[in-house]
Motif scaffolding. Structure first.
Motif, PDB file in Angstrom:
ATOM      1  N   SER A   2       0.711  -1.176  -0.021  1.00 40.47           N
ATOM      2  CA  SER A   2      -0.077   0.006   0.102  1.00 40.47           C
ATOM      3  C   SER A   2       0.726   1.343   0.031  1.00 40.47           C
ATOM      4  O   SER A   2       0.459   2.193  -0.592  1.00 40.47           O
ATOM      5  N   ALA A   3       1.920   1.115   0.791  1.00 38.07           N
ATOM      6  CA  ALA A   3       2.685   2.347   0.864  1.00 38.07           C
ATOM      7  C   ALA A   3       3.251   2.540  -0.539  1.00 38.07           C
ATOM      8  O   ALA A   3       3.468   3.661  -0.895  1.00 38.07           O
ATOM      9  N   VAL A   4       4.038   1.536  -1.257  1.00 39.33           N
ATOM     10  CA  VAL A   4       4.528   1.839  -2.526  1.00 39.33           C
ATOM     11  C   VAL A   4       3.437   2.255  -3.449  1.00 39.33           C
ATOM     12  O   VAL A   4       3.882   3.092  -4.330  1.00 39.33           O
ATOM     13  N   ALA A   5       2.330   1.629  -3.473  1.00 41.92           N
ATOM     14  CA  ALA A   5       1.195   2.236  -4.465  1.00 41.92           C
ATOM     15  C   ALA A   5       1.131   3.566  -3.987  1.00 41.92           C
ATOM     16  O   ALA A   5       0.829   4.479  -5.222  1.00 41.92           O
ATOM     17  N   ASP A   6       0.884   4.016  -2.840  1.00 42.79           N
ATOM     18  CA  ASP A   6       0.477   5.500  -2.419  1.00 42.79           C
ATOM     19  C   ASP A   6       1.577   6.476  -3.059  1.00 42.79           C
ATOM     20  O   ASP A   6       1.324   7.347  -3.827  1.00 42.79           O
ATOM     21  N   TRP A   7       2.803   5.872  -2.821  1.00 44.71           N
ATOM     22  CA  TRP A   7       4.253   6.784  -3.194  1.00 44.71           C
ATOM     23  C   TRP A   7       4.059   6.843  -4.918  1.00 44.71           C
ATOM     24  O   TRP A   7       4.081   8.084  -5.120  1.00 44.71           O
ATOM     25  N   ALA A   8       3.835   5.620  -5.132  1.00 45.87           N
ATOM     26  CA  ALA A   8       4.038   5.717  -7.069  1.00 45.87           C
ATOM     27  C   ALA A   8       3.002   6.515  -7.589  1.00 45.87           C
ATOM     28  O   ALA A   8       3.169   7.578  -8.437  1.00 45.87           O
ATOM     29  N   GLY A   9       1.690   6.490  -6.881  1.00 45.20           N
ATOM     30  CA  GLY A   9       0.625   7.488  -7.408  1.00 45.20           C
ATOM     31  C   GLY A   9       0.862   8.785  -7.275  1.00 45.20           C
ATOM     32  O   GLY A   9       0.443   9.489  -8.079  1.00 45.20           O
ATOM     33  N   GLY A  10       1.432   9.206  -6.154  1.00 47.73           N
ATOM     34  CA  GLY A  10       1.426  10.532  -5.804  1.00 47.73           C
ATOM     35  C   GLY A  10       2.451  11.123  -6.525  1.00 47.73           C
ATOM     36  O   GLY A  10       2.428  12.256  -7.306  1.00 47.73           O
ATOM     37  N   ALA A  11       3.752  10.345  -6.770  1.00 55.54           N
ATOM     38  CA  ALA A  11       4.744  10.845  -7.709  1.00 55.54           C
ATOM     39  C   ALA A  11       4.289  11.031  -9.101  1.00 55.54           C
ATOM     40  O   ALA A  11       4.741  11.955  -9.848  1.00 55.54           O
ATOM     41  N   LEU A  12       3.419   9.955  -9.680  1.00 59.65           N
ATOM     42  CA  LEU A  12       3.291  10.129 -11.169  1.00 59.65           C
ATOM     43  C   LEU A  12       2.126  11.059 -11.515  1.00 59.65           C
ATOM     44  O   LEU A  12       2.192  11.969 -12.204  1.00 59.65           O
ATOM     45  N   LEU A  13       1.249  11.294 -10.400  1.00 57.65           N
ATOM     46  CA  LEU A  13       0.094  12.454 -10.586  1.00 57.65           C
ATOM     47  C   LEU A  13       0.971  13.666 -10.456  1.00 57.65           C
ATOM     48  O   LEU A  13       0.716  14.873 -11.261  1.00 57.65           O
ATOM     49  N   GLY A  14       1.768  14.024  -9.331  1.00 51.99           N
ATOM     50  CA  GLY A  14       2.341  15.239  -9.238  1.00 51.99           C
ATOM     51  C   GLY A  14       3.393  15.503 -10.278  1.00 51.99           C
ATOM     52  O   GLY A  14       3.213  16.445 -10.745  1.00 51.99           O
ATOM     53  N   SER A  15       3.928  14.702 -10.868  1.00 51.97           N
ATOM     54  CA  SER A  15       4.873  14.838 -12.051  1.00 51.97           C
ATOM     55  C   SER A  15       4.064  15.316 -13.188  1.00 51.97           C
ATOM     56  O   SER A  15       4.572  16.117 -14.262  1.00 51.97           O
ATOM     57  N   THR A  16       2.844  14.570 -13.478  1.00 45.05           N
ATOM     58  CA  THR A  16       2.120  14.928 -14.583  1.00 45.05           C
ATOM     59  C   THR A  16       1.751  16.221 -14.484  1.00 45.05           C
ATOM     60  O   THR A  16       1.600  16.995 -15.475  1.00 45.05           O
ATOM     61  N   VAL A  17       1.027  16.716 -13.262  1.00 47.08           N
ATOM     62  CA  VAL A  17       0.803  18.070 -13.227  1.00 47.08           C
ATOM     63  C   VAL A  17       1.911  19.228 -13.525  1.00 47.08           C
ATOM     64  O   VAL A  17       1.521  20.090 -14.170  1.00 47.08           O
ATOM     65  N   LEU A  18       3.177  18.801 -13.043  1.00 50.40           N
ATOM     66  CA  LEU A  18       4.179  19.693 -13.422  1.00 50.40           C
ATOM     67  C   LEU A  18       4.463  19.633 -14.639  1.00 50.40           C
ATOM     68  O   LEU A  18       4.930  20.653 -15.345  1.00 50.40           O
ATOM     69  N   MET A  19       4.502  18.527 -15.620  1.00 48.87           N
ATOM     70  CA  MET A  19       4.732  18.453 -16.981  1.00 48.87           C
ATOM     71  C   MET A  19       3.875  19.293 -17.556  1.00 48.87           C
ATOM     72  O   MET A  19       4.130  20.184 -18.614  1.00 48.87           O
TER      73      MET A  19
END
Length: 441
Positions: A2-19
């Motif tokens: 669950s922790a890995v999924a939370d981190w991955a989801g947050g990183a992918l979403l956040g980096s997409t917003v920044l892109m």
């Protein structure tokens, strides 16, 4: 998981917003302040991919729902319902998604790595050494235009007709451009960008962003080279760009990518921004970029408003009893918990859990499932169920499955032939389990 999924989801979403943010502002920043700062903005998605989650204490001020949260006590142990199957947690789906994401990332990165290695091997197979510039090797080979490649063995490849197609000044400008790629670390940046793209292989925004990133990289190097030349070099530099059209690969730096040639020729007509504007504008953009990066980390790392993530620990008292720990503090059964709920006064661990210190009991929590606060005490030392008990539970599940299949009407999605085959398979399994139970006595 669950922790890995939370981190991955947050990183992918956040980096997409920044892109998306960089794609929106890069043109204006390049025109008003300069192309080198516009290129530097692409650090933001990369940083978001590697920034760890912010400490949970930073979100302590988030409001917590009072009186509306529903409390659910679930046990994970060896007895019957103690085997937890909470479909709302979606841990199986998350595991499959993580596996698919990781496989896709490896495939995409591996594809471009193999493509680059083949490109490099083919290029060097027919290459002829023509000189060096510092620690950079220069070779002539069958390429469309000058290009830089190699992070460790730094190399510049030029066309076989380089000395006849380009006059001496154009040759110097072309080589200065490729040397600048090496000096500025652009080859390393390309591999980092490729890694981010691989992690975003499913994301169309990333595929648009990688092209824009490469365009901005070339704009920045153009500005770097021209800043070290007088105004008379601009016409010669424009001729270099027009003569050296080439595509290359994602991991090399070729002098002229056809997709941005027109924009780079137009940029040559622009005057460099005043130094004061660059300093003030750059400072403002840097502050806004830092704020945007922090905002994406905060937005994806904070618990949802109206709920609070809670961790419960179990501390054995040495006499077979235990104390509960919430937020690092001991709490008694019946005491109020975050989220407006209370732990029942008759709270008791699952049967089979030994809470004596020597048994080293473990406790974990899953929280915030569909708006509920779900506390789950897991006893890792619970005694395993007997084989007969496990088989009995499996037999009951098979019979439930058969009843469900038998009562489901035939349809286009589930024709009668498939239902007949499914029932036959389940019946065989039931027969085998019943036979095993009979042998077990």
């Amino acid at each position: 998981m669950s922790a890995v999924a939370d981190w991955a989801g947050g990183a992918l979403l956040g980096s997409t917003v920044l892109m998306i943010a960089v794609l929106a502002v890069r043109g204006g920043v390049r025109r008003v302040i300069g192309p080198r700062l516009a290129y530097a903005l692409w650090l933001l998605p990369l940083l978001r991919m590697i920034v760890p989650p912010l400490p949970a204490g930073l979100f302590a001020a988030i409001p917590v729902a009072t009186g509306s949260a529903k409390l659910s006590i679930l046990f994970v142990g060896a007895h019957g319902a103690g085997l937890w199957r909470d479909p709302s947690s979606g841990w199986q789906a998350a595991t499959l998604l993580l596996a698919a994401w990781a496989i896709g990332a490896v495939v995409v990165f591996g594809y471009y790595l193999v493509r680059y290695l083949r490109f490099r091997r083919t290029l060097l197979a027919s290459a002829v050494d023509v000189g060096e510039r510092g620690s950079v090797r220069i070779v002539a080979s069958a390429v469309d235009g000058p290009l830089a490649f190699g992070v460790v063995h730094r190399t510049i490849a030029v066309p076989l007709d380089f000395t006849t197609r380009f006059d001496p000044r154009e040759q110097n400008l072309a080589l200065a451009h490729e040397c600048a790629h090496h000096a500025r670390g652009d080859l390393v940046a390309n591999w980092a960008a490729l890694a981010v793209l691989a992690l975003h292989w499913w994301n169309p925004v990333a595929w648009v962003a990688i092209r824009a990133f490469r365009d901005d990289q070339e704009f920045a190097v153009d500005a770097h080279v021209l800043a070290r030349c007088d105004a008379s070099a601009r016409p010669a530099y424009a001729r270099v760009l027009a003569k050296a059209a080439g595509l290359g690969t994602l991991s090399v730096c070729n002098l002229t990518a056809r997709s941005n040639l027109k924009g780079r020729l137009v940029m040559l007509k622009q005057r460099p921004s005043p130094k004061g504007r660059v300093i003030l504008g750059g400072s403002a953009v840097a502050l806004l970029a830092a704020a945007a990066l922090t905002a994406t980390v905060s937005a994806t790392g904070a618990p949802a408003t109206g709920r609070q993530a809670v961790t419960i620990g179990v501390k054995p008292d040495g006499a077979g009893g235990y104390a509960l720990i919430v937020g690092g503090k001991l709490v008694a059964a019946g005491a109020p918990l975050p989220g407006g709920a209370t732990l029942p006064s008759d709270f008791d661990p699952a049967g089979g859990c030994d809470l004596k210190p020597a048994a080293k009991p473990q406790a974990m929590v899953l929280k915030g499932v569909n708006g509920n606060t779900t506390y789950s005490i897991m006893c890792a030392n619970a005694a395993p169920a007997s084989v007969r008990t496990t088989l009995g539970e499996g037999l009951a599940s098979l019979k439930t499955m058969r009843a469900s299949i038998a009562t489901q009407p035939a349809s286009a999605a589930f024709p009668e032939t498939e239902r007949t085959l499914a029932l036959a398979a389940v019946d065989r399994s039931i027969h085998e389990v019943e036979g095993t139970l009979a042998k077990a006595g």
